[in-house]
Design a protein around this motif. Sequence first.
Motif, PDB file in Angstrom:
ATOM      1  N   ARG A  45      38.000  61.906  44.716  1.00  0.00           N
ATOM      2  CA  ARG A  45      38.980  61.054  44.053  1.00  0.00           C
ATOM      3  C   ARG A  45      39.733  60.175  45.047  1.00  0.00           C
ATOM      4  NH1 ARG A  45      42.008  64.807  39.440  1.00  0.00           N
ATOM      5  NH2 ARG A  45      40.158  65.139  38.110  1.00  0.00           N
ATOM      6  N   ALA A  46      40.087  60.768  46.189  1.00  0.00           N
ATOM      7  CA  ALA A  46      40.821  60.000  47.194  1.00  0.00           C
ATOM      8  C   ALA A  46      39.971  58.843  47.716  1.00  0.00           C
ATOM      9  CB  ALA A  46      41.246  60.901  48.344  1.00  0.00           C
ATOM     10  N   GLY A  47      38.717  59.145  48.057  1.00  0.00           N
ATOM     11  CA  GLY A  47      37.831  58.097  48.560  1.00  0.00           C
ATOM     12  C   GLY A  47      37.606  57.006  47.534  1.00  0.00           C
ATOM     13  N   LEU A  48      37.441  57.406  46.267  1.00  0.00           N
ATOM     14  CA  LEU A  48      37.240  56.428  45.198  1.00  0.00           C
ATOM     15  C   LEU A  48      38.479  55.555  45.032  1.00  0.00           C
ATOM     16  CD1 LEU A  48      35.598  55.301  42.836  1.00  0.00           C
ATOM     17  CD2 LEU A  48      36.549  57.124  41.404  1.00  0.00           C
ATOM     18  N   GLY A  49      39.640  56.182  45.070  1.00  0.00           N
ATOM     19  CA  GLY A  49      40.874  55.414  44.926  1.00  0.00           C
ATOM     20  C   GLY A  49      41.063  54.396  46.030  1.00  0.00           C
ATOM     21  N   TRP A  50      40.823  54.821  47.275  1.00  0.00           N
ATOM     22  CA  TRP A  50      40.962  53.892  48.394  1.00  0.00           C
ATOM     23  C   TRP A  50      39.914  52.784  48.329  1.00  0.00           C
ATOM     24  CZ3 TRP A  50      45.381  53.766  50.494  1.00  0.00           C
ATOM     25  CH2 TRP A  50      46.121  54.909  50.755  1.00  0.00           C
ATOM     26  N   ALA A  51      38.691  53.115  47.910  1.00  0.00           N
ATOM     27  CA  ALA A  51      37.635  52.096  47.793  1.00  0.00           C
ATOM     28  C   ALA A  51      37.986  51.066  46.728  1.00  0.00           C
ATOM     29  CB  ALA A  51      36.301  52.763  47.478  1.00  0.00           C
ATOM     30  N   LEU A  52      38.536  51.519  45.602  1.00  0.00           N
ATOM     31  CA  LEU A  52      38.915  50.586  44.535  1.00  0.00           C
ATOM     32  C   LEU A  52      40.117  49.736  44.945  1.00  0.00           C
ATOM     33  CD1 LEU A  52      38.481  52.848  41.375  1.00  0.00           C
ATOM     34  CD2 LEU A  52      37.009  50.962  42.120  1.00  0.00           C
ATOM     35  N   LEU A  53      41.061  50.328  45.679  1.00  0.00           N
ATOM     36  CA  LEU A  53      42.179  49.530  46.189  1.00  0.00           C
ATOM     37  C   LEU A  53      41.664  48.473  47.164  1.00  0.00           C
ATOM     38  CD1 LEU A  53      45.182  48.923  46.489  1.00  0.00           C
ATOM     39  CD2 LEU A  53      45.309  50.723  48.230  1.00  0.00           C
ATOM     40  N   THR A  54      40.700  48.851  47.986  1.00  0.00           N
ATOM     41  CA  THR A  54      40.090  47.887  48.902  1.00  0.00           C
ATOM     42  C   THR A  54      39.486  46.718  48.132  1.00  0.00           C
ATOM     43  OG1 THR A  54      39.568  49.622  50.513  1.00  0.00           O
ATOM     44  CG2 THR A  54      38.334  47.575  50.684  1.00  0.00           C
ATOM     45  N   ALA A  55      38.752  47.031  47.064  1.00  0.00           N
ATOM     46  CA  ALA A  55      38.127  45.979  46.255  1.00  0.00           C
ATOM     47  C   ALA A  55      39.170  45.048  45.654  1.00  0.00           C
ATOM     48  CB  ALA A  55      37.293  46.616  45.143  1.00  0.00           C
ATOM     49  N   ALA A  56      40.269  45.628  45.178  1.00  0.00           N
ATOM     50  CA  ALA A  56      41.333  44.802  44.606  1.00  0.00           C
ATOM     51  C   ALA A  56      41.924  43.865  45.651  1.00  0.00           C
ATOM     52  CB  ALA A  56      42.429  45.695  44.021  1.00  0.00           C
ATOM     53  N   MET A  57      42.116  44.374  46.873  1.00  0.00           N
ATOM     54  CA  MET A  57      42.664  43.541  47.935  1.00  0.00           C
ATOM     55  C   MET A  57      41.673  42.467  48.381  1.00  0.00           C
ATOM     56  SD  MET A  57      45.761  44.449  48.345  1.00  0.00           S
ATOM     57  CE  MET A  57      45.725  44.711  46.558  1.00  0.00           C
ATOM     58  N   ILE A  58      40.379  42.782  48.325  1.00  0.00           N
ATOM     59  CA  ILE A  58      39.371  41.758  48.645  1.00  0.00           C
ATOM     60  C   ILE A  58      39.504  40.592  47.678  1.00  0.00           C
ATOM     61  CG2 ILE A  58      36.900  41.229  48.657  1.00  0.00           C
ATOM     62  CD1 ILE A  58      36.438  44.125  49.626  1.00  0.00           C
ATOM     63  N   GLY A  59      39.641  40.911  46.393  1.00  0.00           N
ATOM     64  CA  GLY A  59      39.815  39.863  45.394  1.00  0.00           C
ATOM     65  C   GLY A  59      41.076  39.052  45.653  1.00  0.00           C
ATOM     66  N   CYS A  60      42.173  39.736  45.996  1.00  0.00           N
ATOM     67  CA  CYS A  60      43.446  39.052  46.230  1.00  0.00           C
ATOM     68  C   CYS A  60      43.391  38.149  47.447  1.00  0.00           C
ATOM     69  CB  CYS A  60      44.566  40.077  46.383  1.00  0.00           C
ATOM     70  SG  CYS A  60      45.009  40.944  44.861  1.00  0.00           S
ATOM     71  N   TYR A  61      42.838  38.654  48.568  1.00  0.00           N
ATOM     72  CA  TYR A  61      42.842  37.799  49.767  1.00  0.00           C
ATOM     73  C   TYR A  61      41.811  36.680  49.655  1.00  0.00           C
ATOM     74  CZ  TYR A  61      38.816  40.061  52.259  1.00  0.00           C
ATOM     75  OH  TYR A  61      37.580  40.530  52.656  1.00  0.00           O
ATOM     76  N   THR A  62      40.733  36.908  48.901  1.00  0.00           N
ATOM     77  CA  THR A  62      39.752  35.836  48.735  1.00  0.00           C
ATOM     78  C   THR A  62      40.349  34.657  47.983  1.00  0.00           C
ATOM     79  OG1 THR A  62      37.918  37.422  48.725  1.00  0.00           O
ATOM     80  CG2 THR A  62      37.483  35.241  47.811  1.00  0.00           C
ATOM     81  N   VAL A  63      41.044  34.938  46.885  1.00  0.00           N
ATOM     82  CA  VAL A  63      41.666  33.871  46.100  1.00  0.00           C
ATOM     83  C   VAL A  63      42.795  33.210  46.895  1.00  0.00           C
ATOM     84  CG1 VAL A  63      43.001  33.377  44.013  1.00  0.00           C
ATOM     85  CG2 VAL A  63      41.034  34.907  43.897  1.00  0.00           C
ATOM     86  N   THR A  64      43.589  34.009  47.592  1.00  0.00           N
ATOM     87  CA  THR A  64      44.683  33.467  48.411  1.00  0.00           C
ATOM     88  C   THR A  64      44.145  32.548  49.502  1.00  0.00           C
ATOM     89  OG1 THR A  64      46.074  35.405  48.032  1.00  0.00           O
ATOM     90  CG2 THR A  64      46.581  34.061  49.959  1.00  0.00           C
ATOM     91  N   ASP A  65      43.139  33.012  50.226  1.00  0.00           N
ATOM     92  CA  ASP A  65      42.597  32.207  51.328  1.00  0.00           C
ATOM     93  C   ASP A  65      41.851  30.980  50.823  1.00  0.00           C
ATOM     94  OD1 ASP A  65      43.655  33.728  53.355  1.00  0.00           O
ATOM     95  OD2 ASP A  65      41.919  35.021  53.557  1.00  0.00           O
ATOM     96  N   ALA A  66      41.257  31.080  49.636  1.00  0.00           N
ATOM     97  CA  ALA A  66      40.608  29.898  49.062  1.00  0.00           C
ATOM     98  C   ALA A  66      41.636  28.804  48.798  1.00  0.00           C
ATOM     99  CB  ALA A  66      39.882  30.271  47.772  1.00  0.00           C
ATOM    100  N   GLN A  67      42.813  29.203  48.290  1.00  0.00           N
ATOM    101  CA  GLN A  67      43.877  28.222  48.066  1.00  0.00           C
ATOM    102  C   GLN A  67      44.404  27.678  49.396  1.00  0.00           C
ATOM    103  OE1 GLN A  67      44.797  27.195  44.847  1.00  0.00           O
ATOM    104  NE2 GLN A  67      42.965  28.395  44.422  1.00  0.00           N
ATOM    105  N   GLY A  68      44.564  28.560  50.364  1.00  0.00           N
ATOM    106  CA  GLY A  68      45.102  28.138  51.646  1.00  0.00           C
ATOM    107  C   GLY A  68      44.206  27.193  52.407  1.00  0.00           C
ATOM    108  N   VAL A  69      42.904  27.507  52.460  1.00  0.00           N
ATOM    109  CA  VAL A  69      41.992  26.682  53.243  1.00  0.00           C
ATOM    110  C   VAL A  69      41.797  25.312  52.608  1.00  0.00           C
ATOM    111  CG1 VAL A  69      39.783  27.336  52.162  1.00  0.00           C
ATOM    112  CG2 VAL A  69      39.876  26.855  54.633  1.00  0.00           C
ATOM    113  N   ARG A  70      42.064  25.210  51.302  1.00  0.00           N
ATOM    114  CA  ARG A  70      41.973  23.910  50.627  1.00  0.00           C
ATOM    115  C   ARG A  70      43.264  23.111  50.735  1.00  0.00           C
ATOM    116  NH1 ARG A  70      39.472  26.935  45.362  1.00  0.00           N
ATOM    117  NH2 ARG A  70      37.442  27.479  46.282  1.00  0.00           N
TER     118      ARG A  70
END
Length: 277
Positions: free
Chosen positions: A139-164
């Motif tokens: 459960r711990a590993g799954l939770g951290w992996a899913l949090l990682t995925a959520a942060m990937i989505g957040c930084y990808t969208v943020t950096d896409a706005q920034g680089v443009r």
Amino acid sequence: MTAAWLPPAMMIASGSIHAIVNAILKGGKDKMAGRAMIDGSSAVLLLPATLLVPLPDGAWIWLTISAAIHCVYLYAVVRAFESSDFSAAYPIMRGTAPLITAALAIGLTGEDASVRELAGIALLGGAVCVLVMGRHIGRAGLGWALLTAAMIGCYTVTDAQGVRAVPQPASYIVWSFMFSGVAIVTMFGLLSRGRLLAGARAQWKPGLIAGALSIVTYGLALSALAMGPTAPLAALRETGMITALAISVLFLRERVTWQRGASVAGILAGAALILTR
């Protein structure tokens, strides 16, 4: 005018290199020190470039938000790798991330995506998650992996706005590594309570290599995002799982199972849907 094939090709190359960086991180004994060494060395390597690119005027807020998200993201990555096998945690991180990125890009920033592209994103993400079948993850590993995925989505969208938001993408790329490098080294330095330096010294060579590769992988990704839509390009980065599978089979002598075969087929099919015009 940018050739239509260039941004997808850059993202696919970025994904392959990203898999290598994470394999290096997983192979180190001290994950916090290893990650700090990677991001710290990236910042040091790019420090001279700050004198060659213009200041990222118009993107300071995006850089600040991105650095904060990257801190949460990398802490979650370290905890996931500490509590789970690479072959179980990494596919969850990378397979779930395209779906989150697409939801954020379309829902928050109003980017368009065709039905075909959305189908390709879903197929690619699902195919990556197939790799987890038959592998135990707590459960711990799954939770951290899913949090990682959520942060990937957040930084990808943020950096896409920034680089443009900047006149030259190179400016955002260089300063992104500066902001993140300082923030991440500081965070892990505080969390390790003084043990960071000893751990970094013990694994500085692979950390330096991974740091240089990090510049290449995320530099390619940001350059691609400056030229094309966020959701489908971000999904194409997950084709790097094929590289990860090739390494495990050819160099680590792991078996080719039906799950791996199905995953490769699904990743290729999803990428084909995204790339088809």
